[in-house]
Each structure stands twice: as C-alpha cells, then as structure tokens.
Write an enzyme that holds these catalytic residues in place. Structure first.
Site, PDB file in Angstrom:
ATOM      1  N   MET A   1      42.973  36.233  36.428  1.00 18.50           N
ATOM      2  CA  MET A   1      43.052  37.633  36.855  1.00 18.50           C
ATOM      3  C   MET A   1      42.772  37.796  38.348  1.00 18.50           C
ATOM      4  O   MET A   1      42.302  38.845  38.789  1.00 18.50           O
ATOM      5  CB  MET A   1      42.045  38.469  36.048  1.00 18.50           C
ATOM      6  CG  MET A   1      42.172  38.331  34.544  1.00 18.50           C
ATOM      7  SD  MET A   1      40.805  39.154  33.685  1.00 18.50           S
ATOM      8  CE  MET A   1      40.978  38.440  32.038  1.00 18.50           C
ATOM      9  N   SER A   2      43.035  36.745  39.129  1.00 12.36           N
ATOM     10  CA  SER A   2      42.744  36.810  40.562  1.00 12.36           C
ATOM     11  C   SER A   2      43.728  35.937  41.316  1.00 12.36           C
ATOM     12  O   SER A   2      44.799  35.615  40.811  1.00 12.36           O
ATOM     13  CB  SER A   2      41.305  36.326  40.818  1.00 12.36           C
ATOM     14  OG  SER A   2      41.182  34.930  40.511  1.00 12.36           O
TER      15      SER A   2
ATOM     16  N   SER B   1      34.354  33.098  39.874  1.00  7.26           N
ATOM     17  CA  SER B   1      33.283  33.238  38.886  1.00  7.26           C
ATOM     18  C   SER B   1      32.515  31.937  38.684  1.00  7.26           C
ATOM     19  O   SER B   1      33.090  30.905  38.359  1.00  7.26           O
ATOM     20  CB  SER B   1      33.869  33.673  37.528  1.00  7.26           C
ATOM     21  OG  SER B   1      34.446  34.944  37.627  1.00  7.26           O
TER      22      SER B   1
ATOM     23  N   ASN C   1      38.198  27.509  29.807  1.00  4.15           N
ATOM     24  CA  ASN C   1      38.445  27.674  28.366  1.00  4.15           C
ATOM     25  C   ASN C   1      39.935  27.475  28.121  1.00  4.15           C
ATOM     26  O   ASN C   1      40.734  27.481  29.058  1.00  4.15           O
ATOM     27  CB  ASN C   1      38.025  29.075  27.899  1.00  4.15           C
ATOM     28  CG  ASN C   1      38.672  30.183  28.730  1.00  4.15           C
ATOM     29  OD1 ASN C   1      38.116  30.609  29.743  1.00  4.15           O
ATOM     30  ND2 ASN C   1      39.858  30.610  28.336  1.00  4.15           N
TER      31      ASN C   1
ATOM     32  N   HIS D   1      38.504  42.296  42.451  1.00 10.98           N
ATOM     33  CA  HIS D   1      39.580  42.156  41.477  1.00 10.98           C
ATOM     34  C   HIS D   1      40.356  43.464  41.318  1.00 10.98           C
ATOM     35  O   HIS D   1      39.787  44.556  41.456  1.00 10.98           O
ATOM     36  CB  HIS D   1      39.026  41.756  40.105  1.00 10.98           C
ATOM     37  CG  HIS D   1      38.327  40.435  40.095  1.00 10.98           C
ATOM     38  ND1 HIS D   1      37.018  40.294  40.460  1.00 10.98           N
ATOM     39  CD2 HIS D   1      38.770  39.186  39.744  1.00 10.98           C
ATOM     40  CE1 HIS D   1      36.663  39.019  40.338  1.00 10.98           C
ATOM     41  NE2 HIS D   1      37.708  38.332  39.920  1.00 10.98           N
TER      42      HIS D   1
ATOM     43  N   HIS E   1      29.274  36.813  40.311  1.00  9.72           N
ATOM     44  CA  HIS E   1      29.701  37.024  41.693  1.00  9.72           C
ATOM     45  C   HIS E   1      28.538  37.618  42.481  1.00  9.72           C
ATOM     46  O   HIS E   1      28.079  38.721  42.188  1.00  9.72           O
ATOM     47  CB  HIS E   1      30.904  37.971  41.749  1.00  9.72           C
ATOM     48  CG  HIS E   1      32.175  37.376  41.216  1.00  9.72           C
ATOM     49  ND1 HIS E   1      33.276  37.143  42.000  1.00  9.72           N
ATOM     50  CD2 HIS E   1      32.503  36.957  39.978  1.00  9.72           C
ATOM     51  CE1 HIS E   1      34.232  36.613  41.258  1.00  9.72           C
ATOM     52  NE2 HIS E   1      33.790  36.492  40.022  1.00  9.72           N
TER      53      HIS E   1
ATOM     54  N   HIS F   1      33.419  35.929  28.548  1.00  7.79           N
ATOM     55  CA  HIS F   1      33.077  35.629  29.941  1.00  7.79           C
ATOM     56  C   HIS F   1      31.882  34.680  30.032  1.00  7.79           C
ATOM     57  O   HIS F   1      31.774  33.913  30.994  1.00  7.79           O
ATOM     58  CB  HIS F   1      32.782  36.927  30.705  1.00  7.79           C
ATOM     59  CG  HIS F   1      32.602  36.717  32.185  1.00  7.79           C
ATOM     60  ND1 HIS F   1      33.626  36.300  33.011  1.00  7.79           N
ATOM     61  CD2 HIS F   1      31.517  36.843  32.978  1.00  7.79           C
ATOM     62  CE1 HIS F   1      33.179  36.188  34.256  1.00  7.79           C
ATOM     63  NE2 HIS F   1      31.902  36.511  34.267  1.00  7.79           N
TER      64      HIS F   1
ATOM     65  N   TYR G   1      41.428  44.489  38.474  1.00  7.79           N
ATOM     66  CA  TYR G   1      40.972  45.130  37.232  1.00  7.79           C
ATOM     67  C   TYR G   1      39.692  45.956  37.408  1.00  7.79           C
ATOM     68  O   TYR G   1      39.332  46.738  36.536  1.00  7.79           O
ATOM     69  CB  TYR G   1      40.776  44.108  36.104  1.00  7.79           C
ATOM     70  CG  TYR G   1      39.712  43.063  36.329  1.00  7.79           C
ATOM     71  CD1 TYR G   1      38.359  43.382  36.303  1.00  7.79           C
ATOM     72  CD2 TYR G   1      40.067  41.732  36.543  1.00  7.79           C
ATOM     73  CE1 TYR G   1      37.384  42.403  36.494  1.00  7.79           C
ATOM     74  CE2 TYR G   1      39.106  40.754  36.734  1.00  7.79           C
ATOM     75  CZ  TYR G   1      37.768  41.098  36.711  1.00  7.79           C
ATOM     76  OH  TYR G   1      36.813  40.139  36.904  1.00  7.79           O
ATOM     77  N   GLU G   2      39.004  45.774  38.536  1.00  3.40           N
ATOM     78  CA  GLU G   2      37.818  46.593  38.799  1.00  3.40           C
ATOM     79  C   GLU G   2      38.193  47.999  39.255  1.00  3.40           C
ATOM     80  O   GLU G   2      37.313  48.838  39.469  1.00  3.40           O
ATOM     81  CB  GLU G   2      36.947  45.921  39.866  1.00  3.40           C
ATOM     82  CG  GLU G   2      36.321  44.611  39.426  1.00  3.40           C
ATOM     83  CD  GLU G   2      35.603  43.905  40.563  1.00  3.40           C
ATOM     84  OE1 GLU G   2      34.408  44.168  40.746  1.00  3.40           O
ATOM     85  OE2 GLU G   2      36.245  43.110  41.279  1.00  3.40           O
TER      86      GLU G   2
ATOM     87  N   ALA H   1      38.046  30.658  38.210  1.00  2.00           N
ATOM     88  CA  ALA H   1      37.838  30.204  36.844  1.00  2.00           C
ATOM     89  C   ALA H   1      38.987  30.772  36.020  1.00  2.00           C
ATOM     90  O   ALA H   1      39.311  31.958  36.147  1.00  2.00           O
ATOM     91  CB  ALA H   1      36.498  30.714  36.326  1.00  2.00           C
TER      92      ALA H   1
END
Length: 272
Positions: A212-213, A31, A236, A84, A62, A247, A86-87, A114
C-alpha cells in the site's frame, strides 16, 4: 501549483536552518524498518510535526521522524515512517518528502516497504529487490499542473528502479549470504488487505508482491530524475495463501529480519 513550490521551498529552508546540509541518498523506511535510522551517525532528528507542511504519520511501526547524518560514509536523509494514501493524504502529501529530498540535492532514493508475497516461491522474511511496479492505486501523484522545476510532463518509467543499483545489491547480498529475491511490486490503495480474487488477479498481471505504498514515491522520484533502489520485506503471504492477515504479523516479521535488512542497506550504501 506555485503554492506547492512555495511550500516545498519553505520546508527545505526550515530543514536547512536546522543544520541539514547536502544529501546523497534519501531513505524511506517502511513498517517496522525504521530502526535503521538509529544507526545514522552525527544525527539531526526532527519530528514530522515540527516541519512546515509535513503531516503526521499515523501508522503503528512508523516513528514519524526525519533523521539526517552519515551512514556507511554517505550523507543520508531518512524518513522514519512514510505517509500513505489510505490515511486520507493526497498523493501530493504522500510524495512531498521525495520532492524535498530532490531539492536538498539527493541523487538517489532507497525505498523500503513491508509487503505481502504473491509469488508462490516466496516465504515470510524474504527480502525482494523491486525491478518494476504496477500502479493499481487508482491515482497518480503527477496528475495536475506539471512542476517543470522537477521534471517533464510525461516522465519515462522504463527504468524507475535503477538496474545498476539492483546489480550492486545482488553482489552485496551474495557477500552477506542473503538469498535476495527480485520481482514486481503492485501498489493497492488500502487500507484493506487484498481479497483472494485480487491476489489471483495480481499474480496473473505479473506481480510478485503487493502493498500500500512505494508506487507514488517512486513515480515522483523518477519524475525528479532520482535513481532508485527498492527493497521489500515479504512479511506474510497474500490473501488466499495463508489463514489470515494482520498488521501485527507485519511488524513481527520485520523485527525478525531487521538485522539482515539493516546489513543489506548499509552495505549497499557503501557500495553505491
């Protein structure tokens, strides 16, 4: 499983027909970090939607583009945006590009992301070299019949992130006057950010950053015998360590540190 190999061969043949040749390094750009691909020389660009068996990337930040060419004297194949879990993608889909990179002859992958800082000494904008990972995603991309063409049934994950590459990156970072961190990346499935309780758990388990990746791709890279350099941008502080999470902050922070990030990756490519 023969059908997956068939798909991979079809994808690889298509990519070669578009002029993509030998690959030294695969680059997986997370990201807000995809801008590095714009610096690839003599670039061949292929939108994901044009590539057989590639899904589309749906995440803000992306670009969804495969970019091939020369960067710092090395032949690279860059993913401007990843897929991902989660997609709604299967783990096979998430890791599909890594297997394509292996079939194209890549010996190494530089994977970036990120992520949220769990280590209390980290601040947003820090760059962290990943030295190990924790798979807390609830799935593994190697479940199912093993693809013997790539690697063994039970791959060793002891050195999934190549120690020699980290050493080179630290040396490069010193020359660039970058205060590089190092630590363990813990992968969650998403798409929710973690709860404060989950972050306390992650810290107790030894994680320095959460995201998450990355974890699935590195598992498949290790299975395929690829060397790996992992770089996280701490965008963050994780849940419970700052007021709220969004995000937009992730993209904003990567924009702020992108110059340092790009210099680091380019200098590492040159040195490796």
């Amino acid at each position: 499983m023969a059908s997956l190999m068939e798909d991979l061969r079809n994808t690889t043949a298509f990519i070669k027909d578009r002029g993509i040749g030998a690959v030294d390094f695969g680059l997986i750009l997370g990201s807000g970090l995809g801008e590095l691909a714009e610096e690839i020389e003599d670039a061949i660009k292929i939108p994901y939607q044009d590539i057989p068996h590639f899904p589309a990337s749906t995440v803000v930040g992306h670009a969804g583009m495969l970019v091939y060419g020369t960067l710092s004297g090395k032949k690279v194949l860059a993913l401007q945006g990843r897929f991902h879990y989660y997609e709604g993608n299967s783990m096979t889909t998430v890791t599909y590009p890594v297997r394509v990179m292996a079939l194209l002859g890549a010996h190494s992958v530089i994977v970036t992301n990120a992520c949220g800082g769990v280590n209390e000494s980290f601040v947003p904008g820090d760059l962290m070299l990943i030295n190990d990972q924790i798979n807390y995603m609830g799935a593994n991309p190697l479940i199912g019949e093993n693809l013997e063409e790539f690697g063994p049934r039970f791959p060793d994950m002891s050195d999934a992130y190549t120690a020699q590459y980290r050493q080179v990156a630290h040396e490069v970072g010193e020359k660039l006057h970058l205060n590089l961190k190092e630590g363990v990346y813990m992968g969650f499935s998403g798409p929710t950010y973690e709860t404060p309780a989950e972050i306390r758990m992650a810290r107790t388990m030894g994680a320095d950053a959460v995201g998450m990746s990355t974890v699935p791709e590195v598992i498949v890279a290790a299975h395929s015998g690829l060397k790996v350099l992992g770089v996280s941008c701490i965008t963050n502080l994780a849940a419970g360590m700052q007021a709220n999470l969004n995000h937009e902050e992730v993209v904003e922070t990567t924009q702020r540190v992108k110059a340092s990030f790009k210099e680091l990756i380019k200098a590492c490519l040159q040195a490796l």
